[in-house]
Each structure stands twice: as C-alpha cells, then as structure tokens.
Design a protein around this motif. Structure first.
Motif, PDB file in Angstrom:
ATOM      1  N   SER A 117       0.857  -1.185   0.000  1.00 53.01           N
ATOM      2  CA  SER A 117       0.000   0.000   0.000  1.00 53.01           C
ATOM      3  C   SER A 117       0.891   1.233   0.000  1.00 53.01           C
ATOM      4  CB  SER A 117      -0.954  -0.017   1.195  1.00 53.01           C
ATOM      5  OG  SER A 117      -0.579   0.932   2.153  1.00 53.01           O
ATOM      6  N   ASN A 118       0.429   2.246  -0.704  1.00 54.84           N
ATOM      7  CA  ASN A 118       1.198   3.481  -0.839  1.00 54.84           C
ATOM      8  C   ASN A 118       0.548   4.525   0.060  1.00 54.84           C
ATOM      9  OD1 ASN A 118       2.670   5.631  -1.649  1.00 54.84           O
ATOM     10  ND2 ASN A 118       1.865   5.715  -3.725  1.00 54.84           N
ATOM     11  N   ASP A 119       1.152   4.743   1.210  1.00 58.16           N
ATOM     12  CA  ASP A 119       0.560   5.663   2.183  1.00 58.16           C
ATOM     13  C   ASP A 119       1.420   6.918   2.246  1.00 58.16           C
ATOM     14  OD1 ASP A 119      -0.834   6.863   4.161  1.00 58.16           O
ATOM     15  OD2 ASP A 119      -0.631   5.242   5.624  1.00 58.16           O
ATOM     16  N   HIS A 120       1.008   7.947   1.491  1.00 60.20           N
ATOM     17  CA  HIS A 120       1.744   9.207   1.445  1.00 60.20           C
ATOM     18  C   HIS A 120       3.239   8.966   1.193  1.00 60.20           C
ATOM     19  CE1 HIS A 120      -1.925   9.865   3.880  1.00 60.20           C
ATOM     20  NE2 HIS A 120      -2.014  10.924   3.108  1.00 60.20           N
TER      21      HIS A 120
ATOM     22  N   HIS B 148       5.744   2.893   1.577  1.00 59.40           N
ATOM     23  CA  HIS B 148       5.255   1.650   0.977  1.00 59.40           C
ATOM     24  C   HIS B 148       5.215   0.577   2.045  1.00 59.40           C
ATOM     25  CE1 HIS B 148       5.355   3.475  -2.965  1.00 59.40           C
ATOM     26  NE2 HIS B 148       6.478   4.046  -2.579  1.00 59.40           N
TER      27      HIS B 148
ATOM     28  N   ASP C  65      -4.075   2.157  -5.742  1.00 61.17           N
ATOM     29  CA  ASP C  65      -4.578   3.489  -5.405  1.00 61.17           C
ATOM     30  C   ASP C  65      -3.421   4.392  -4.982  1.00 61.17           C
ATOM     31  OD1 ASP C  65      -7.145   2.764  -5.992  1.00 61.17           O
ATOM     32  OD2 ASP C  65      -7.929   2.940  -3.942  1.00 61.17           O
ATOM     33  N   LYS C  66      -3.470   5.657  -5.413  1.00 57.99           N
ATOM     34  CA  LYS C  66      -2.382   6.584  -5.077  1.00 57.99           C
ATOM     35  C   LYS C  66      -2.498   7.074  -3.642  1.00 57.99           C
ATOM     36  CE  LYS C  66      -2.936   9.239  -8.792  1.00 57.99           C
ATOM     37  NZ  LYS C  66      -2.648  10.402  -9.643  1.00 57.99           N
ATOM     38  N   ARG C  67      -3.717   6.992  -3.094  1.00 57.27           N
ATOM     39  CA  ARG C  67      -3.990   7.441  -1.733  1.00 57.27           C
ATOM     40  C   ARG C  67      -4.829   6.327  -1.110  1.00 57.27           C
ATOM     41  NH1 ARG C  67      -7.938  10.832   0.225  1.00 57.27           N
ATOM     42  NH2 ARG C  67      -8.957  10.934  -1.777  1.00 57.27           N
ATOM     43  N   PRO C  68      -4.507   5.897   0.114  1.00 57.43           N
ATOM     44  CA  PRO C  68      -5.134   4.661   0.626  1.00 57.43           C
ATOM     45  C   PRO C  68      -6.537   4.868   1.200  1.00 57.43           C
ATOM     46  CG  PRO C  68      -3.540   5.462   2.199  1.00 57.43           C
ATOM     47  CD  PRO C  68      -3.493   6.431   1.038  1.00 57.43           C
ATOM     48  N   ALA C  69      -7.297   5.801   0.615  1.00 56.81           N
ATOM     49  CA  ALA C  69      -8.612   6.133   1.165  1.00 56.81           C
ATOM     50  C   ALA C  69      -9.601   4.966   1.084  1.00 56.81           C
ATOM     51  CB  ALA C  69      -9.176   7.361   0.453  1.00 56.81           C
ATOM     52  N   ARG C  70      -9.423   4.086   0.066  1.00 57.95           N
ATOM     53  CA  ARG C  70     -10.335   2.934  -0.046  1.00 57.95           C
ATOM     54  C   ARG C  70      -9.786   1.706   0.671  1.00 57.95           C
ATOM     55  NH1 ARG C  70     -12.175   2.112  -6.129  1.00 57.95           N
ATOM     56  NH2 ARG C  70      -9.934   1.994  -6.471  1.00 57.95           N
ATOM     57  N   SER C  71      -8.593   1.837   1.253  1.00 55.80           N
ATOM     58  CA  SER C  71      -8.012   0.711   1.991  1.00 55.80           C
ATOM     59  C   SER C  71      -8.596   0.695   3.395  1.00 55.80           C
ATOM     60  CB  SER C  71      -6.483   0.822   2.008  1.00 55.80           C
ATOM     61  OG  SER C  71      -5.988   0.614   0.704  1.00 55.80           O
TER      62      SER C  71
END
Ligand SMILES: Nc1nc2c(c(=O)[nH]1)N[C@H]1C(S)=C(S)[C@@H](COP(=O)(O)O)O[C@H]1N2
Ligand SMILES: [Mo]
Length: 155
Positions: free
Chosen positions: A46-49, A52, A135-141
């Motif tokens: 996951s790519n969190d800001h 990784h 996703d570029k931003r983990p909002a749906r994670s």
C-alpha cells in the motif's frame, strides 16, 4: 491468572479474522478464519503518502468466489452493474465495482489483508483490512473490515 484473563478479554475484543458476506440482501454468511486460511496467499504494497507498506492476505476476488459469486469466464450483463461495499466496525464504508475485482477486466489485486510487515494486524486496523495496491492514496483501503455486501443494481 489476571494476565491470562486480560489477554483473553483483549483477544475477544480484537476478534478473530472472520467477516460477514451478504449477497443481494440475503442473510449474511460468515467467512470464517478457516475459510480464509484455505485461500491462496497474496501480497501487495500500500502506498501511504509515499510510504510503501507490505501487506499479505487473500484476494477479494477469491473471498467473493468462495461466497458464491460466479466470475465464470468473466463478468457479463447485470454483474457489470453490481457493486461491492466494504463496511468497517467504525462505520467507514467504501465501494468498488464488482468488475474491478474481475481478473479478466482489471488487475486490481484488491486484498483482504491480515498481515502487515509479516505481523498480524494491530487492533487499530485489523484483524482484517482492505488493501487497494494501485490506489495513489489509501482512502479505499478500509481498516477494521467487518462485512462485505454485494449489491446488484439492475434487478
Ligand atoms: N475503517 C476505516 N478505514 C479507513 C479510514 C477510516 O476512517 N476508517 N480512513 C481511510 C483513509 S482516508 C486513509 S488515508 C487510510 C489511512 O490508512 P492508515 O490508517 O493505515 O494509514 O485509511 C482508510 N481506511
Ligand atoms: Mo485519507
């Protein structure tokens, strides 16, 4: 003895790695920890800001298939106006198109994850969470995954 009880209580509050799956308003079925353990393992980052974070778990696709969604040779017709809603125990909700989970359409690799950095997920995000690798931003994670509802719009 006191410590034992404390761990027992914490264990119950944290819960076991199971989730509810509701398909088109039918009573929910439980996907148990044993069901999940029987599915092939996958990993994703996951790519969190810009950070990784490696996660492991099972594919959302495999969980839905286990719950009775027939992906066949690829989704068709009304299945393409069907959505997958993930619900968390804090009330957070996200949706995906069922088509996003179909490997003949997209390589979304969406995970139902149970491990982060090789460790069981902490009580603040687990025992299960969604990870959407691209996703570029983990909002749906979605953290704290409790239930997945599959809803067909076009009856
Ligand atoms: N259950 C739940 N999951 C959630 C959220 C939330 O508020 N509740 N926020 C989302 C948002 S906006 C982000 S950016 C990521 C943050 O994930 P992290 O807490 O693991 O860094 O969680 C997502 N998943
Ligand atoms: Mo966010």
């Amino acid at each position: 003895m006191r410590w034992f009880l404390l761990f027992l209580i914490l264990g119950c509050v944290h819960g076991s790695a199971q989730l509810l799956l509701r398909i088109n308003g039918a009573p929910p079925v439980t996907i148990s920890a044993a069901d999940l353990a029987a599915l092939p393992r996958h990993s994703a980052t996951s790519n969190d800001h810009g950070k990784h974070i490696p996660y492991e778990g099972v594919l959302l696709h495999d969980v839905l298939e286990k719950g009775g969604i027939n992906f066949g040779k690829g989704l068709r017709g009304k299945q393409l106006s069907t959505y997958v809603e993930a619900l968390a125990s804090d009330g957070y909700q996200v949706v995906f198109a069922l088509a996003d989970v179909d490997p003949t359409i997209a390589d979304s690799g969406i995970l139902v994850a149970d491990k982060r950095d090789g460790q069981a997920l902490a009580a603040t995000e687990g025992p299960l969470r969604i990870v959407v690798p691209h996703d570029k931003r983990p909002a749906r994670s979605l953290r704290l995954l409790r239930e997945i509802d599959v809803v067909q719009l076009n009856k």
